[in-house]
Scaffold this active site. Structure first.
Site, PDB file in Angstrom:
ATOM      1  N   TYR A   1      -4.534  -0.468  17.479  1.00 46.46           N
ATOM      2  CA  TYR A   1      -4.451  -1.790  18.099  1.00 46.46           C
ATOM      3  C   TYR A   1      -4.169  -1.724  19.592  1.00 46.46           C
ATOM      4  O   TYR A   1      -4.006  -2.751  20.228  1.00 46.46           O
ATOM      5  CB  TYR A   1      -3.382  -2.625  17.373  1.00 46.46           C
ATOM      6  CG  TYR A   1      -3.713  -2.742  15.916  1.00 46.46           C
ATOM      7  CD1 TYR A   1      -4.775  -3.537  15.493  1.00 46.46           C
ATOM      8  CD2 TYR A   1      -3.010  -2.024  14.962  1.00 46.46           C
ATOM      9  CE1 TYR A   1      -5.110  -3.622  14.159  1.00 46.46           C
ATOM     10  CE2 TYR A   1      -3.345  -2.108  13.616  1.00 46.46           C
ATOM     11  CZ  TYR A   1      -4.394  -2.910  13.231  1.00 46.46           C
ATOM     12  OH  TYR A   1      -4.742  -2.989  11.914  1.00 46.46           O
TER      13      TYR A   1
ATOM     14  N   HIS B   1       2.967   0.294   8.354  1.00 47.19           N
ATOM     15  CA  HIS B   1       2.364   1.607   8.566  1.00 47.19           C
ATOM     16  C   HIS B   1       3.419   2.698   8.476  1.00 47.19           C
ATOM     17  O   HIS B   1       4.466   2.586   9.110  1.00 47.19           O
ATOM     18  CB  HIS B   1       1.707   1.686   9.949  1.00 47.19           C
ATOM     19  CG  HIS B   1       0.482   0.860  10.084  1.00 47.19           C
ATOM     20  ND1 HIS B   1      -0.021   0.472  11.302  1.00 47.19           N
ATOM     21  CD2 HIS B   1      -0.371   0.339   9.167  1.00 47.19           C
ATOM     22  CE1 HIS B   1      -1.113  -0.236  11.126  1.00 47.19           C
ATOM     23  NE2 HIS B   1      -1.344  -0.338   9.841  1.00 47.19           N
TER      24      HIS B   1
ATOM     25  N   ARG C   1      -5.911  -9.464   9.938  1.00 50.13           N
ATOM     26  CA  ARG C   1      -4.773  -8.558  10.150  1.00 50.13           C
ATOM     27  C   ARG C   1      -4.904  -7.860  11.503  1.00 50.13           C
ATOM     28  O   ARG C   1      -3.940  -7.718  12.242  1.00 50.13           O
ATOM     29  CB  ARG C   1      -4.743  -7.550   8.996  1.00 50.13           C
ATOM     30  CG  ARG C   1      -3.647  -6.516   9.063  1.00 50.13           C
ATOM     31  CD  ARG C   1      -3.698  -5.703   7.756  1.00 50.13           C
ATOM     32  NE  ARG C   1      -3.017  -4.437   7.837  1.00 50.13           N
ATOM     33  CZ  ARG C   1      -1.725  -4.261   7.599  1.00 50.13           C
ATOM     34  NH1 ARG C   1      -0.967  -5.284   7.285  1.00 50.13           N
ATOM     35  NH2 ARG C   1      -1.193  -3.057   7.657  1.00 50.13           N
TER      36      ARG C   1
ATOM     37  N   HIS D   1      -9.879  -8.144   6.750  1.00 43.12           N
ATOM     38  CA  HIS D   1      -9.077  -7.212   7.556  1.00 43.12           C
ATOM     39  C   HIS D   1      -9.087  -7.601   9.040  1.00 43.12           C
ATOM     40  O   HIS D   1      -8.152  -7.272   9.769  1.00 43.12           O
ATOM     41  CB  HIS D   1      -9.565  -5.778   7.361  1.00 43.12           C
ATOM     42  CG  HIS D   1      -8.564  -4.773   7.823  1.00 43.12           C
ATOM     43  ND1 HIS D   1      -7.385  -4.539   7.140  1.00 43.12           N
ATOM     44  CD2 HIS D   1      -8.541  -3.980   8.909  1.00 43.12           C
ATOM     45  CE1 HIS D   1      -6.690  -3.623   7.784  1.00 43.12           C
ATOM     46  NE2 HIS D   1      -7.364  -3.272   8.853  1.00 43.12           N
TER      47      HIS D   1
ATOM     48  N   LYS E   1       0.819  -1.209   0.000  1.00 44.17           N
ATOM     49  CA  LYS E   1       0.000   0.000   0.000  1.00 44.17           C
ATOM     50  C   LYS E   1       0.860   1.270   0.000  1.00 44.17           C
ATOM     51  O   LYS E   1       0.552   2.232  -0.671  1.00 44.17           O
ATOM     52  CB  LYS E   1      -0.932  -0.030   1.214  1.00 44.17           C
ATOM     53  CG  LYS E   1      -1.936   1.083   1.249  1.00 44.17           C
ATOM     54  CD  LYS E   1      -2.863   0.907   2.433  1.00 44.17           C
ATOM     55  CE  LYS E   1      -3.832   2.046   2.553  1.00 44.17           C
ATOM     56  NZ  LYS E   1      -4.673   1.913   3.739  1.00 44.17           N
TER      57      LYS E   1
END
Length: 173
Positions: A151, A142, A119, A116, A51
């Site tokens: 998280y 990230h 993940r 998702h 990404k």
């Protein structure tokens, strides 16, 4: 997560979903894996052109590597780890999502689970195990630590551990 993954009937979908969970991959990263992206000697998976338009290596759990080897022996994919039977390219993210939703419909699991979620569960379990947030940031790819803060939600296990630490620190003998 394991009880859900055990219910997936299609070997290709099961292996793809297992990699997503055990390596914290996005569905797009998992379906685009090539055979060469699995490095069994170094025990890493290479997520390429992700990404953020970067490559990253992710630790490959031994159990996942064992399952990958069984999958490879049985299906012998050539270029793509998860090839489409129709196009000669990789399977699509929507096909993996379809198999996950079909498995959920046939199970007794009533939680809202998506690709998702696998993940998210990976990252949450790392947080609960005490893995440093910067390490989790790197594993997930990230750019910003702010994305990883999602998280940090408090679980019962985390709160119990904090309570033990507070009691130990604040003890007056």
């Amino acid at each position: 997560m394991w009880s859900l993954l055990d219910l997936v009937r299609r070997p290709k979908a099961r292996m793809c979903l297992m990699l997503m969970y055990t390596c914290g991959l996005r569905v797009s990263e998992a379906v685009n894996l090539r055979i060469d992206d699995i490095d069994g000697k170094r025990m890493v998976v290479w997520a390429r052109n992700t990404k953020g338009h970067r490559d990253r290596s992710i630790p490959l759990p031994t159990q996942t590597l064992t399952q990958l080897r069984l999958y490879w022996r049985r299906h012998r994919p050539r270029t793509w780890l998860f090839p489409s039977r129709y196009t000669g390219r990789a399977i699509t993210p929507s096909s993996v999502q379809h198999y996950l939703k079909a498995t959920l419909r046939q199970s007794n699991i009533r939680k809202n689970v998506s690709c998702h979620t696998l993940r998210h569960s990976y990252a949450t379990h790392l947080v609960e195990a005490g893995v440093h947030l910067r390490v989790i940031q790197a594993l997930l790819g990230h750019k910003s630590i702010t994305s990883t803060f999602v998280y940090m939600h408090l679980t019962q296990g985390t709160m119990a551990n904090v309570q033990k630490k507070i009691n130990r620190i604040m003890r007056h003998d």
